[in-house]
Motif scaffolding. Structure first.
Motif, PDB file in Angstrom:
ATOM      1  N   UNK A  49      46.825  41.099  42.947  1.00  0.00           N
ATOM      2  CA  UNK A  49      46.762  40.125  41.858  1.00  0.00           C
ATOM      3  C   UNK A  49      46.215  38.797  42.372  1.00  0.00           C
ATOM      4  N   UNK A  50      46.705  38.343  43.526  1.00  0.00           N
ATOM      5  CA  UNK A  50      46.238  37.073  44.085  1.00  0.00           C
ATOM      6  C   UNK A  50      44.746  37.141  44.398  1.00  0.00           C
ATOM      7  N   UNK A  51      44.301  38.272  44.948  1.00  0.00           N
ATOM      8  CA  UNK A  51      42.895  38.403  45.319  1.00  0.00           C
ATOM      9  C   UNK A  51      41.989  38.377  44.095  1.00  0.00           C
ATOM     10  N   UNK A  52      42.354  39.159  43.061  1.00  0.00           N
ATOM     11  CA  UNK A  52      41.524  39.236  41.860  1.00  0.00           C
ATOM     12  C   UNK A  52      41.525  37.907  41.119  1.00  0.00           C
ATOM     13  N   UNK A  53      42.686  37.274  41.002  1.00  0.00           N
ATOM     14  CA  UNK A  53      42.787  36.007  40.279  1.00  0.00           C
ATOM     15  C   UNK A  53      42.015  34.898  40.988  1.00  0.00           C
ATOM     16  N   UNK A  54      42.146  34.838  42.317  1.00  0.00           N
ATOM     17  CA  UNK A  54      41.416  33.835  43.088  1.00  0.00           C
ATOM     18  C   UNK A  54      39.912  34.054  42.980  1.00  0.00           C
ATOM     19  N   UNK A  55      39.495  35.324  43.009  1.00  0.00           N
ATOM     20  CA  UNK A  55      38.067  35.629  42.894  1.00  0.00           C
ATOM     21  C   UNK A  55      37.505  35.175  41.556  1.00  0.00           C
TER      22      UNK A  55
END
Length: 253
Positions: free
Chosen positions: A96-102
């Motif tokens: 979730x953190x990776x997709x949201x940050x991207x």
């Protein structure tokens, strides 16, 4: 438009407005004519107009903004969640953190963990006996301070109890895959089953789900070979997310 006899007037009006929305004459974020204007256009009473608008709201086609009127809801969700993008590489943290940050947003989440006994449904998903101890963690995920996803996960304490990952959010590493790597259990695959249903009151309030819009419920289970090690129920609004899956086809032999 003239309203004819033979079918309730409010349904005829709803049909006409629906066609305008689906055919693009009325587009996302367009404001519908006011109730008095619709009364004049269709030659009906205010109550008939309101019944027609209620039909469109129940279908998730329009939303009412207090003091401003009714607006066409965007039919294409703004965010695409592509399963392949989550696991193209072995995760080193929270997907979730990776997709949201991207996507240029700031990821955050709050949570509550507690030990409990596995229900029959959860026991079946984890391959354990009903009543066996599990760690239950409830999450609320936020992007730029706005709640966008809810999740409830279960991990068998027969596996994680007494280890450094017993409390899912107590360590420095987040994300199921890297957490289990820490205790020598290397997740080999993940299974997801997706269903749609009406939002429950807490879900509708927290995720701001428009009336008539279903939520998507993702039943996700992580495996080490044939052994389930974590299962979760993830809830997102279909007004916000579209789930996109890329499946590889084996080459011809």
């Amino acid at each position: 438009m003239s309203v004819f006899s033979g079918r309730p007037a409010y349904l005829q009006i709803a049909d006409d407005l629906r066609s305008q929305i689906l055919e693009g004459a009325l587009q996302a974020d367009d404001k519908l004519p006011s109730e008095p204007a619709l009364m004049d256009d269709y030659g009906v009473s205010r109550i008939v107009v309101r019944q027609a608008l209620d039909v469109l709201r129940a279908e998730g086609l329009i939303v009412k903004q207090q003091g401003r009127g009714s607006f066409v809801r965007a039919l294409v969700p703004p965010t695409k969640r592509v399963l392949g993008h989550l696991y193209n590489e072995r995760p080193e943290g929270s997907p979730f953190a990776a997709v949201t940050s991207a996507g240029g947003q700031r990821p955050e989440w709050d949570y509550q963990s507690r030990k409990t006994a596995a229900s029959k449904v959860i026991a079946d998903r984890l391959g354990i006996a009903p009543g066996d101890p599990v760690m239950r963690t409830s999450y609320r995920f936020l992007a730029d301070d706005e709640p966008v996803m809810l999740s409830t996960s279960f991990e068998p304490l027969a596996i994680t109890g007494g280890t450094s990952i017993e409390q899912p959010e107590s360590g420095t590493v987040t994300g199921v895959v890297p957490r289990f790597d820490q205790i020598g259990l290397h997740i080999t695959h993940v299974k997801e089953d997706v269903n749609g249903r009406a939002a429950r009151p807490y879900e509708a309030e927290t995720l701001q789900v428009p009336q008539g819009v279903p939520v998507l419920v993702i039943e996700r289970t992580y495996y080490v070979e044939d052994q389930p090690v974590e299962t979760a129920d993830i809830v997102v609004s279909s007004a916000r997310y579209v789930l996109s899956y890329r499946l590889e086809i084996p080459p011809r032999t």
